[in-house]
Scaffold this motif. Structure first.
Motif: not given
Ligand code: RAM
Length: 890
Positions: A119-122, A154-157, A248-252
């Motif tokens: 998990w890389n997002g914030e 693939t989107l994980y949320a 990878l697109l993440i929340t940040d």
């Protein structure tokens, strides 16, 4: 012709995304036009791509030809499965004569994020001021560019709170209230979406709406902010390109946020939505977000992130109101014709700034007034503020209501029509599996009410009720209804997830909770109402009863293995907290909401102690833990002996002398063979003395009819089923109920509405009679030695006023049906059972005619027994005196 493979499932799902189990279980559905068809062997191939599989190469697993008749829950035994990857599989089988089938079609599944470090997002959102009781919904957005052809996205949320995702102007997925309710301090579920087809070359816009949900909004009667103050979002989009690269697109901190039209949206309060503040095209590229704020970033989450196990909450049906009228207060009232759970889609027009208020209630106080007293602190109210641009459509986001009636205030007379409102039926989308119909309309309405009770209350967790400020995962309600529930729908995954909630809530010394997920409840109890213990008899026992039922109905051994230690700790807890094997008289709920028949709490608690122990012994036996089998069998015997010595006299009278004490003692196998006839006789007397009425509460009611039927009192069971004077199931039906009431006396002719603090009209517990209808009335039952309907018991009990019953249960092997008709003395039964199963039929009567293929295997208690293999069969017999019996009950 042989066997055809029809439906492939992995972990009971069609093409699941984001599995975490290292050994997924495969099931396939078989079909054949031949009778008595069986699988004799199978071969499974699993590959990392579909091309290999086309060439019959399983680079991850080739099971080889396995001689076995297992076609459900076959565990993967191949190479280690990797995070985020997609796997393809197919299966071939050999039939009873050894002939091979064609290969099945190709199925697939994907793995979730298996390592927390991936998990890389914030976690992002907005720091909220706890002083603001009901904060606005938060809009978050981020644009990104796709510059190469995409192979897979693939989107994980997930969220602490609830979220709704948008991509390029459309909603992502059809799930509501994601990520679902868990004890967020311990565990939060994430969702996996395949968005490959929705991405576009060039610019893309991803958006999320975030609400407080169970995390920070109101929960039960405990108030708000049970788990935290500020909702937060975590998301990770994994894009794999055709050229082999990925990104990878993440929340940040690069995400932007703003508030919009949602003034607040709270589970219990409802939603206020100011359409004038809408943000058109906020979820598309090119939207100007220069005045949006930078998101706040939160500390990393310390609990476990797990892939969602249970079926998503979805809108499963839309219904139109049956009636609309103008009240004397000038409001519009709609009758949905059905007590339902969800919300309404509203279509309205008017001047900008006009407030439209939508109120929801289950009953009417009088012709023009909603009955809202029973909602306690739940407002169940939407406020929609018109933007004034023609016909406007509104549906709330993060709230749901329990209601049959909808009152709309703020629209001018004549402005609304029947078409202005559509009811959205919302619940955990557990697939329907059972159907049941009889010749009696009142009984059919009861069947429908039970089903609606289940639909309305299975929403992420099995709640007690959907309307008042409660809506909690009461474990006692869950256990008493689970068998009924698992006939009606496939609840295997729903309850696998709930077992996680239960074990998360288990106390360090082994007590299972009354309510799961824990909702600050324990603390609430400790501080406010000390006498609520976390180990109530019949509530905590759900921790053993639920896994056992899932094993019986779905042949799910994994659920037993996973929860084995927790169950053992529960039994140990009960042992430690008993004296000479008797559970002390502490203030538990008892046989909750019984009618003038209080069952002594120690008797009830000791009976359940015995039952949990007995089930644990069976579980240990299934799993092969022989030491535990002997140790806990001995414990069971001790409890049983203590029960009999302490509570039963030589005439078979059990302390308390309520219907429920006999029902529990008999169902749980506590009564010796000598005393059994006396106990049964006393139970019969109690019912007859009560004018053929039941007096049982939540716990007794579930086993009442099964115990009567098992002990030869079929007709008495039917007289209770058909009883329509108070208290009875059909009493509420006679009053027009469309769901199961919480109390037998929710509303009576004499007293009107009862205790408004506890008067839900949509509480499924008393609907646990559904189990008896499937198992005994229609007669479709499992064999505990070959569970999951591998070997089926068909044992219908014609009786009462019924002239026919038709039932179907969609098992893991396929559809099972049992239909019977009684025409005078002529009884006929049609049975069909799926390929790869066998059944034993129990038939009443004489002069039997049977279809080819059925083999008589003896007589038992005056009934003929037959053995059949898969296919369709008919049996005809003569039941002497049947006409008389049917007329007598008229
Ligand atoms: C009520 C709930 C539930 C029941 C408990 C004991 O508040 O509605 O149905 O299990 O009490």
């Amino acid at each position: 012709m042989g066997i055809v493979i029809k439906r492939l499932r992995v972990e009971s799902l069609d093409q699941p995304l984001g599995l975490e189990t290292k050994q997924p279980r495969f099931s396939w559905l078989l079909d054949s036009e031949e009778q008595a068809q069986q699988q004799s062997a199978y071969r499974i191939l699993v590959a990392s791509n579909a091309d290999l599989l086309q060439q019959d190469i399983g680079d991850c697993w080739d099971s080889g030809e396995v001689v076995s008749d297992r076609s459900v829950q076959v565990s993967y035994l191949g190479s280690l499965l990797q995070s985020g990857l997609r796997y393809y599989w197919k299966v071939q089988v050999w039939d009873a004569k050894g002939a091979a089938s064609e290969w099945s079609s190709i199925g697939y599944w994907t793995m979730g994020i298996l390592d927390p470090n991936e998990w890389n997002g914030e976690w992002i959102g907005q720091e909220l001021d706890p002083a603001i009781e009901f904060p606005p919904g938060l809009y978050l957005r981020k644009e990104f560019v796709i510059d190469r052809p995409v192979r897979q996205a693939t989107l994980y949320a997930t969220a602490l709170g609830v979220y709704e995702l948008h991509l390029n102007g459309s909603r992502v997925g059809d799930e509501y209230f994601a990520p679902g309710w868990t004890d967020y301090a311990i565990r939060t579920q994430y969702q996996t979406y395949d968005i490959t087809a929705s991405l576009q070359a060039g610019g893309n816009a991803l958006g999320a709406i975030l609400g407080t949900g169970w995390y920070a909004g109101q929960v039960g009667m405990m108030g708000r902010e049970i788990y935290g103050t500020s909702p937060a979002l975590l998301l990770q989009l994994d894009i794999q390109f055709e050229d082999g690269t990925n990104s990878l697109l993440i929340t940040d901190e690069t995400w932007a946020m703003n508030t919009g039209p949602i003034q607040y949206s709270d589970m219990l309060k409802g939603e206020a939505y100011d359409a004038r503040k809408e943000l058109p095209d906020w979820d598309r590229t090119g939207f100007d977000d220069s005045d949006w704020k930078k998101v706040s970033r939160f500390e990393p989450y310390t609990g476990k992130l797990v892939s969602q196990i249970d079926p998503p909450v979805r809108i499963t049906e839309s219904i139109n109101p049956v009636k609309m009228w103008l009240t004397k207060q000038g409001t519009h009232l709609f009758d949905m014709g059905q007590n339902m759970v969800g919300w309404v889609k509203l279509q309205v027009q008017g001047q900008s700034g006009t407030h439209i208020t939508v109120r929801h209630a289950e009953m009417l106080q009088d012709e023009d007034t909603l009955y809202i007293e029973n909602l306690r602190r739940a407002d169940q109210k939407e406020i929609y503020i018109l933007k004034g641009e023609g016909l406007e459509t509104f549906e709330p986001h993060f709230t749901f209501h329990g209601f049959r009636y909808v009152e709309i205030e703020g629209a001018a007379a004549g402005e609304l029509t029947l078409e202005s409102v559509i009811g959205r039926v919302v619940h955990s989308d557990t697939p329907g599996t059972g159907s049941l119909e009889t010749s009696d309309d009142m009984v059919n309405r009861l069947i429908s009410n039970i089903r609606w009770g289940q639909r309305g209350n299975y929403l992420s967790v099995p709640t007690d009720c959907p309307q008042r400020d409660e809506r909690l995962g009461w474990t006692g309600d869950a256990q008493i209804f689970i068998r009924t529930a698992s006939y009606n729908m496939d609840v295997s995954r729903f309850f696998a997830k709930f077992m996680e909630d239960m074990t998360d809530g288990q106390t360090p010394d082994g007590a299972f909770p009354d309510v799961a997920p824990d909702a600050g409840w324990f603390e609430f109890k400790q501080e406010v109402v000390k006498w609520f213990a976390p180990d109530n008899a019949g509530w905590g026992d759900a921790g053993v009863i639920i896994p056992w039922t899932l094993y019986l109905m779905y042949e799910d051994r994994t659920i037993l293995e996973t929860n084995y230690d927790a169950m053992k700790r529960w039994v140990e807890y009960l042992k430690t907290n008993s004296t000479d094997r008797i559970r002390p008289d502490y203030a538990n709920y008892g046989d909750w909401l019984s009618i003038n028949a209080d069952t002594p709490k120690d008797v009830l608690a000791t009976a359940y102690f015995a039952y949990s122990t007995a089930l644990f012994v069976r579980i240990a036996r299934v799993l092969g833990y022989t030491d535990d089998v002997s140790e806990y069998s001995a414990l069971f015997e001790e409890i049983r002996t203590a029960f009999v010595h302490t509570y039963m006299d030589e005439n078979g009278i059990i302390q308390g002398d309520t219907q429920t004490v006999y029902v529990l003692a008999l169902y749980f196998g506590l009564v010796s063979e000598e005393l059994k006839p006396l106990a049964v006789k006393r139970l019969e007397e109690l019912i007859r003395e009560n004018g053929n009425h039941l007096s049982t509460g939540f716990l007794g009611v579930g086993y009442l009819l099964p115990v009567l039927t098992e002990n030869g009192l079929d007709e008495l069971a039917y007289s209770l089923l058909h009883q329509d004077t108070f208290p009875s199931w059909l009493y509420s039906v006679k009053q027009g109920a469309t769901t199961i009431w919480e109390r037998w006396d929710g509303w009576t002719e004499e007293a009107g509405f009862q205790n408004p603090g506890m008067n839900s009209f949509n509480h499924y517990s008393l609907g646990s009679v559904g189990e008896w209808m499937y198992r005994y009335m229609a007669g479709i039952d499992v064999d505990t030695e070959q569970p999951g309907f591998k070997h089926i018991v068909i044992h219908p009990r014609p009786g009462g006023k019924l002239t026919y019953v038709k039932a179907t249960v969609e098992s893991s092997y396929g559809a099972i049906s049992s239909s019977w008709q009684l025409n005078g003395e002529r009884f006929s039964l049609q049975v069909s059972i799926p390929v790869n199963t066998t059944a034993t039929i129990y038939l009443y009567g004489t002069n039997v005619l049977i279809s080819d293929g059925a083999v008589e295997i003896g007589l038992e208690n005056g009934k003929h027994k037959y053995r059949i293999g898969s296919g369709n069969y008919e049996f005809i017999s003569q039941i002497e005196g049947a006409v008389k019996a049917a007329q007598l009950t008229e």
